[in-house]
Design a protein around this motif. Structure first.
Motif, PDB file in Angstrom:
ATOM      1  N   VAL A   1      -0.274  -0.162   0.254  1.00  0.00           N
ATOM      2  CA  VAL A   1      -0.074   1.032  -0.574  1.00  0.00           C
ATOM      3  C   VAL A   1       0.889   0.694  -1.701  1.00  0.00           C
ATOM      4  O   VAL A   1       1.905   0.015  -1.477  1.00  0.00           O
ATOM      5  CB  VAL A   1       0.478   2.206   0.264  1.00  0.00           C
ATOM      6  CG1 VAL A   1       0.785   3.399  -0.619  1.00  0.00           C
ATOM      7  CG2 VAL A   1      -0.510   2.596   1.357  1.00  0.00           C
ATOM      8  N   TYR A   2       0.575   1.167  -2.901  1.00  0.00           N
ATOM      9  CA  TYR A   2       1.451   0.973  -4.058  1.00  0.00           C
ATOM     10  C   TYR A   2       2.564   2.015  -4.015  1.00  0.00           C
ATOM     11  O   TYR A   2       2.307   3.215  -3.983  1.00  0.00           O
ATOM     12  CB  TYR A   2       0.627   1.112  -5.337  1.00  0.00           C
ATOM     13  CG  TYR A   2       1.377   0.872  -6.624  1.00  0.00           C
ATOM     14  CD1 TYR A   2       1.453  -0.396  -7.173  1.00  0.00           C
ATOM     15  CD2 TYR A   2       1.994   1.922  -7.296  1.00  0.00           C
ATOM     16  CE1 TYR A   2       2.132  -0.623  -8.376  1.00  0.00           C
ATOM     17  CE2 TYR A   2       2.666   1.707  -8.484  1.00  0.00           C
ATOM     18  CZ  TYR A   2       2.739   0.435  -9.015  1.00  0.00           C
ATOM     19  OH  TYR A   2       3.409   0.220 -10.189  1.00  0.00           O
ATOM     20  N   ASN A   3       3.803   1.537  -3.987  1.00  0.00           N
ATOM     21  CA  ASN A   3       4.987   2.395  -3.995  1.00  0.00           C
ATOM     22  C   ASN A   3       5.004   3.370  -2.810  1.00  0.00           C
ATOM     23  O   ASN A   3       5.159   4.590  -2.980  1.00  0.00           O
ATOM     24  CB  ASN A   3       5.081   3.179  -5.310  1.00  0.00           C
ATOM     25  CG  ASN A   3       6.442   3.835  -5.507  1.00  0.00           C
ATOM     26  OD1 ASN A   3       7.430   3.452  -4.877  1.00  0.00           O
ATOM     27  ND2 ASN A   3       6.501   4.825  -6.382  1.00  0.00           N
ATOM     28  N   PRO A   4       4.879   2.862  -1.589  1.00  0.00           N
ATOM     29  CA  PRO A   4       4.878   3.771  -0.431  1.00  0.00           C
ATOM     30  C   PRO A   4       6.205   4.490  -0.229  1.00  0.00           C
ATOM     31  O   PRO A   4       6.232   5.593   0.336  1.00  0.00           O
ATOM     32  CB  PRO A   4       4.580   2.828   0.747  1.00  0.00           C
ATOM     33  CG  PRO A   4       5.067   1.485   0.290  1.00  0.00           C
ATOM     34  CD  PRO A   4       4.782   1.447  -1.181  1.00  0.00           C
ATOM     35  N   GLN A   5       7.301   3.879  -0.709  1.00  0.00           N
ATOM     36  CA  GLN A   5       8.608   4.493  -0.488  1.00  0.00           C
ATOM     37  C   GLN A   5       8.701   5.870  -1.128  1.00  0.00           C
ATOM     38  O   GLN A   5       9.370   6.772  -0.599  1.00  0.00           O
ATOM     39  CB  GLN A   5       9.710   3.586  -1.046  1.00  0.00           C
ATOM     40  CG  GLN A   5      11.113   4.016  -0.636  1.00  0.00           C
ATOM     41  CD  GLN A   5      11.328   3.994   0.874  1.00  0.00           C
ATOM     42  OE1 GLN A   5      10.961   3.025   1.537  1.00  0.00           O
ATOM     43  NE2 GLN A   5      11.875   5.066   1.420  1.00  0.00           N
ATOM     44  N   ALA A   6       8.002   6.064  -2.267  1.00  0.00           N
ATOM     45  CA  ALA A   6       8.026   7.377  -2.913  1.00  0.00           C
ATOM     46  C   ALA A   6       7.399   8.440  -2.007  1.00  0.00           C
ATOM     47  O   ALA A   6       7.871   9.579  -1.944  1.00  0.00           O
ATOM     48  CB  ALA A   6       7.291   7.311  -4.249  1.00  0.00           C
ATOM     49  N   MET A   7       6.325   8.079  -1.302  1.00  0.00           N
ATOM     50  CA  MET A   7       5.687   9.021  -0.364  1.00  0.00           C
ATOM     51  C   MET A   7       6.603   9.289   0.821  1.00  0.00           C
ATOM     52  O   MET A   7       6.714  10.435   1.296  1.00  0.00           O
ATOM     53  CB  MET A   7       4.360   8.444   0.128  1.00  0.00           C
ATOM     54  CG  MET A   7       3.367   8.107  -0.960  1.00  0.00           C
ATOM     55  SD  MET A   7       1.845   7.415  -0.240  1.00  0.00           S
ATOM     56  CE  MET A   7       1.031   6.819  -1.731  1.00  0.00           C
TER      57      MET A   7
END
Length: 355
Positions: free
Chosen positions: A63-69
């Protein structure tokens, strides 16, 4: 971005396609603070997610940029990505809809949707959850690499429940007669529409307005009163319901308030035929006889609203007969309504209920 306005005025093209951001070829993404870069002149935005992400770990490899989710929704790091997660991200104003200009239409693309099977059903579920956002006009299901990339287009569908009749041959409000578990017919119909995931329901009131409104309000459903119910009959009630529909609703089905054997599976069949592009109007058919409920695309609403005294919705439907998609069903419930007490008793017997 400063060159976009110049391009629009200078390039002789019917379409200017701009890739607003990337995702390192990963199937699912959340934008970083500087993404996406969408020109303010944009008229259509197509956020994309690939169904290949379902069941994959929520991490940087998948996943691209999972930390934002994780930060925004509390998703657990490394856990398998679920269908509701995809929907939640895609419809969120700070995620899938981030940076979309106010005037732009939004059509979300769920890539990797097969023509049939379990994954297509998952895609439909995700689409219906995404459409809880009034900002999204539709969700395209398909596969970019296929010869025919679009499998179906899920759009918001509403229902106009016609409950304004005078019930002169019954002596009481037909829609309030008891049905399953002694719930009023109207309540049963609303239950079936909700089970089929109809996006917006409007109940049109008339002669028994206060009693009908109480039932609808108890179920959290919008009502609109038709002051012309006595003279305008079904047409004026449908027109009142269409006028009350939110702007994001792409099609509305007319639902008879005295059709107690309506089934959620038939409603779902009709809605799926509309999503598959089978016609501007979709009609359930039993033994070659057209029944209800009938959804009609918004493009035909101006003609329905323009009909005057003596007109009927079938006038518009029949005028576009080549655009009717028929759904063959296995029950005559689409043909049966209740006009008399004898009809009501017979319908109870047909439904296996005690008369």
């Amino acid at each position: 971005l400063s060159q976009i306005s110049w391009l629009l005025d200078s390039v002789d093209a019917d379409l200017l396609l701009i890739e607003a951001d990337g995702a390192r070829r990963l199937p699912f993404k959340a934008p970083h603070d500087h993404e996406p870069v969408i020109p303010p002149e944009t008229t259509l935005v197509i956020p994309i997610a690939a169904l290949a992400v379902l069941g994959q770990p929520l991490d940087d490899d998948h996943v691209y940029n999972p930390q934002a989710m994780i930060d925004r929704f509390g998703f657990y790091p490394g856990s398998p990505v679920k269908s509701p997660w995809v929907a939640q991200v895609m419809r969120d104003e700070m995620m899938g809809l981030r940076g979309v200009p106010e005037q732009a239409r939004v059509m979300i693309f769920l890539n990797g949707t097969p023509a049939a099977g379990y994954v297509r059903a998952r895609a439909r579920l995700i689409a219906r959850l995404i459409l809880r956002s009034a900002r999204v006009q539709g969700v395209v299901l398909g596969s970019a690499r296929a010869a025919d990339p679009v499998v179906e287009v899920q759009r918001p569908v509403g229902a106009v429940v016609l409950a304004a009749g005078m019930s002169t041959r019954m002596g009481q409000a037909k829609v309030l007669l008891p049905w399953l578990n002694d719930k009023p017919i109207l309540e049963h119909i609303i239950d079936q529409l909700r089970t089929a995931r109809v996006d917006h329901i409007v109940v049109v009131t008339g002669h028994y307005a206060d009693d009908v409104r109480r039932v609808a309000e108890r179920m959290g459903v919008e009502t609109v009163h038709n002051p012309d119910y006595a003279q305008g009959e079904m047409l004026s009630s449908l027109q009142a319901g269409l006028r009350a529909m939110p702007d994001n609703i792409a099609a509305a089905m007319s639902v008879l308030g005295d059709q107690p054997r309506i089934e959620s599976r038939i409603v779902a069949q009709v809605m799926m035929a509309y999503a598959a592009g089978k016609g501007e109007t979709i009609a359930p058919s039993y033994q070659r006889r057209r029944g209800h409920p009938i959804p009609t695309t918004r493009r035909l609403w101006p003609e329905l609203l323009a009909l005057g005294t003596g007109g009927a919705p079938r006038d518009v439907i029949n005028a576009h007969a080549d655009q009717i998609g028929y759904v063959e069903v296995d029950t005559d419930s689409v043909l049966r309504d209740v006009d008399t007490m004898q009809d009501y008793q017979q319908e109870r017997r047909n439904a296996g209920l005690r008369p």
